[in-house]
Scaffold this active site. Structure first.
Site, PDB file in Angstrom:
ATOM      1  N   GLU A   1       0.883  -1.178   0.000  1.00 50.30           N
ATOM      2  CA  GLU A   1       0.000   0.000   0.000  1.00 50.30           C
ATOM      3  C   GLU A   1       0.907   1.211   0.000  1.00 50.30           C
ATOM      4  O   GLU A   1       1.616   1.466   0.971  1.00 50.30           O
ATOM      5  CB  GLU A   1      -0.908  -0.033   1.239  1.00 50.30           C
ATOM      6  CG  GLU A   1      -2.143   0.844   1.063  1.00 50.30           C
ATOM      7  CD  GLU A   1      -1.997   2.196   1.738  1.00 50.30           C
ATOM      8  OE1 GLU A   1      -1.765   3.175   1.008  1.00 50.30           O
ATOM      9  OE2 GLU A   1      -2.108   2.258   2.963  1.00 50.30           O
TER      10      GLU A   1
ATOM     11  N   CYS B   1      -1.568   9.101   3.095  1.00 48.54           N
ATOM     12  CA  CYS B   1      -1.404   8.616   1.719  1.00 48.54           C
ATOM     13  C   CYS B   1      -2.680   8.776   0.911  1.00 48.54           C
ATOM     14  O   CYS B   1      -2.653   9.003  -0.296  1.00 48.54           O
ATOM     15  CB  CYS B   1      -0.915   7.171   1.703  1.00 48.54           C
ATOM     16  SG  CYS B   1      -2.002   6.063   2.618  1.00 48.54           S
TER      17      CYS B   1
END
Ligand code: ADP
Length: 490
Positions: A260, A293
């Site tokens: 990720e 993020c």
């Protein structure tokens, strides 16, 4: 008393934190340490054991030894232990939140009310999920196919500093629930709450060797773990550049990875949207000083309402205080580290030199050394660095579009594909756009809500694989098909 044992525990925010590794159910200090500072005011928090190959080997060996018994418990046997683990997190949530905020500068109220309770839920949810899953059988003419999910073995879990406790449980929860044992490598810029996690797991009855923590620098402790021959899974959350290095290690041993990574997510607003809700949510992208993020950092606005929306966003941003993340009213705290500050400053300076104009912000905030003003840049071109690369700071760009074609081209016009936000009042439009956006997660008229049963991950350079619900079980298990000849077993 040796130096190593003297520094093995310390007080952070009044909480007793071990600075040693947690390997095979006991504290193991290293002679080498690294220093941890608070981004809030630069104060020294701890000297933490810096692991390398020796500690990585010991932790992987402990995890291997613990694996057969943990796997043999089955999901039902693991359930009560993991539920106690989750309860232990809830019981200590204020302490964990206080240490996390001091360690990484994230907002205390959000940690207390959001991230840490959510971390407990991550553990609880996957324990329940694994326990209630039914595995498929597929009927063929001569055989019945029984699909089995065997735990994969030892999972190496590497986590970043922007939400270390929550993001670690995101991996620990499904990995342990599926029957794996784990070695966690917490981030060197904010390692302290992971140490508390080891204490809580131990108190909950997680057996020795099932959960191990190796502290250290990424290129040393992290590299030693991902290059280890005896591991079965690597789950990594962090930067795309580090993923390239970890991917090479995984390629050598054919170890499955879940990545990720970064994002440069578009935040799209159409004229038919609830503009106040859109403005509030845009201002929220500055939370955690933009070190998220998933943040929608490229604001893409339909031309006809751009001025109207800009005014509303400005009001929201002006109302959000920059300051000490421990104080209730603060919306934007510090950047994590001087290196991060230099990186963010560099991005903004290069963008300004390249023709971008700040609608607000653009430099250091007076509050302190690592505080950066919430910044909005306009007059940016699609090919500019600040539009193409992840800044990981409170820096948003503002672009307008005339029609859906232009929007799609801009929204999809980077190498990332982590998330997207879409604000519109039209259902038809929402689905038209949703079908064309490249993103692992698309939020329509909302942001950040995530059901753990749903898939999560990134497309393109934003990641490999999906986690959540069955997707996590797929990753943390070796899936086996058992074909039994019909009527052959008594
Ligand atoms: P960021 O840019 O968010 O600091 P990184 O990707 O550098 O993120 O770091 C995320 C995590 O990866 C941290 O725990 C870090 O220690 C670890 N890490 C960094 N380099 C390596 C490496 N070469 N091998 C394994 N882990 C690493």
């Amino acid at each position: 008393m040796t130096e190593a044992s003297r520094i093995a525990r310390t007080k952070v925010a009044g909480v007793d934190v071990s600075t040693a590794h947690w390997i095979d159910g006991r504290r193991v200090p290293s002679n080498r340490t690294f220093e941890v500072f608070s981004p809030i005011d630069g104060s020294h928090l701890a000297n933490v054991s810096a692991g390398g190959a020796e500690e990585a080997n010991a932790a992987v060996a402990a995890a291997r030894r613990a694996f057969p018994a943990w796997a043999a418990l089955g999901p039902q046997g693991r359930l009560p232990i993991l539920k106690r683990f989750a309860e232990g997190i809830v019981a200590r949530k204020d302490e964990i939140a206080a240490v996390e905020t001091l360690d990484n500068g994230s907002l205390l109220s959000r940690n207390r009310e959001g991230a840490i309770p959510r971390a407990a839920h991550n553990i609880d949810f996957f324990a329940e999920w694994a326990a209630k899953r039914q595995h498929a059988t597929i009927d063929s003419p001569t055989v019945t196919n029984h699909v089995r999910y065997d735990p994969s073995g030892v999972a190496v879990l590497i986590t970043p500093w922007n939400g270390p406790f929550m993001l670690t449980t995101w991996k620990v929860g499904p990995a342990l629930a599926a029957g794996n044992t784990v070695v966690v490598k917490p981030p060197e810029w904010a390692p302290l709450t992971c140490s508390l996690m080891a204490d809580i797991a131990h108190e909950a009855g997680v057996p020795a060797g099932v959960l191990n923590v190796v502290q250290g620098i990424g290129e040393e402790a992290g590299a030693a773990l991902v290059n280890h021959e005896e591991i079965d899974r690597i789950s990594f959350t962090g930067s795309t550049d580090t993923a390239r290095i970890i991917g090479q290690a995984a390629a050598r041993t054919i170890t499955p990875v879940s990545f990720e990574l970064g994002g440069k997510s578009p935040f799209v607003v159409f004229g038919d949207a609830d503009l106040d809700a859109a403005a509030r949510t845009i201002a929220g992208q500055y939370n955690n000083a933009g070190q998220v993020c998933l943040a929608g950092t490229r604001i893409l606005v339909e031309q006809s309402i751009a001025e109207d929306l800009l005014g509303r966003v400005r009001k929201q941003v002006d109302a959000g205080k920059v300051g000490d993340p421990r104080e209730g009213g603060t919306k934007v705290g510090p950047l994590i580290h001087p290196e991060a500050f230099a990186r963010v400053t560099g991005f903004v300076e290069r963008a300004l030199a390249d023709g971008a104009k700040p609608l607000w912000g653009g430099k250091r905030h007076d509050f302190g050394d690592l505080y950066f003003q919430p910044t909005l840049l306009t007059d940016v071109r699609q090919d500019m660095e600040v539009v193409q690369r992840e800044v990981f700071g409170p820096v948003l760009t503002w672009q307008t579009f005339a029609d859906e074609e232009e929007l799609i081209e801009m929204a999809n016009g980077t190498r990332y594909g982590l998330a997207a936000m879409l604000f519109t009042g039209s259902e038809k439009r929402a689905w038209r756009i949703a079908d064309r956006l490249v993103a692992g997660s698309l939020w329509v008229n909302c942001f950040f809500v995530r059901d753990l049963a749903a898939p999560f991950g990134g497309s393109r350079n934003s990641g490999i694989g999906r986690e959540g619900g069955d997707w996590s079980m797929d990753f943390y298990c070796d899936i086996k098909n058992v074909s039994v000849l019909k009527k052959s077993l008594a």
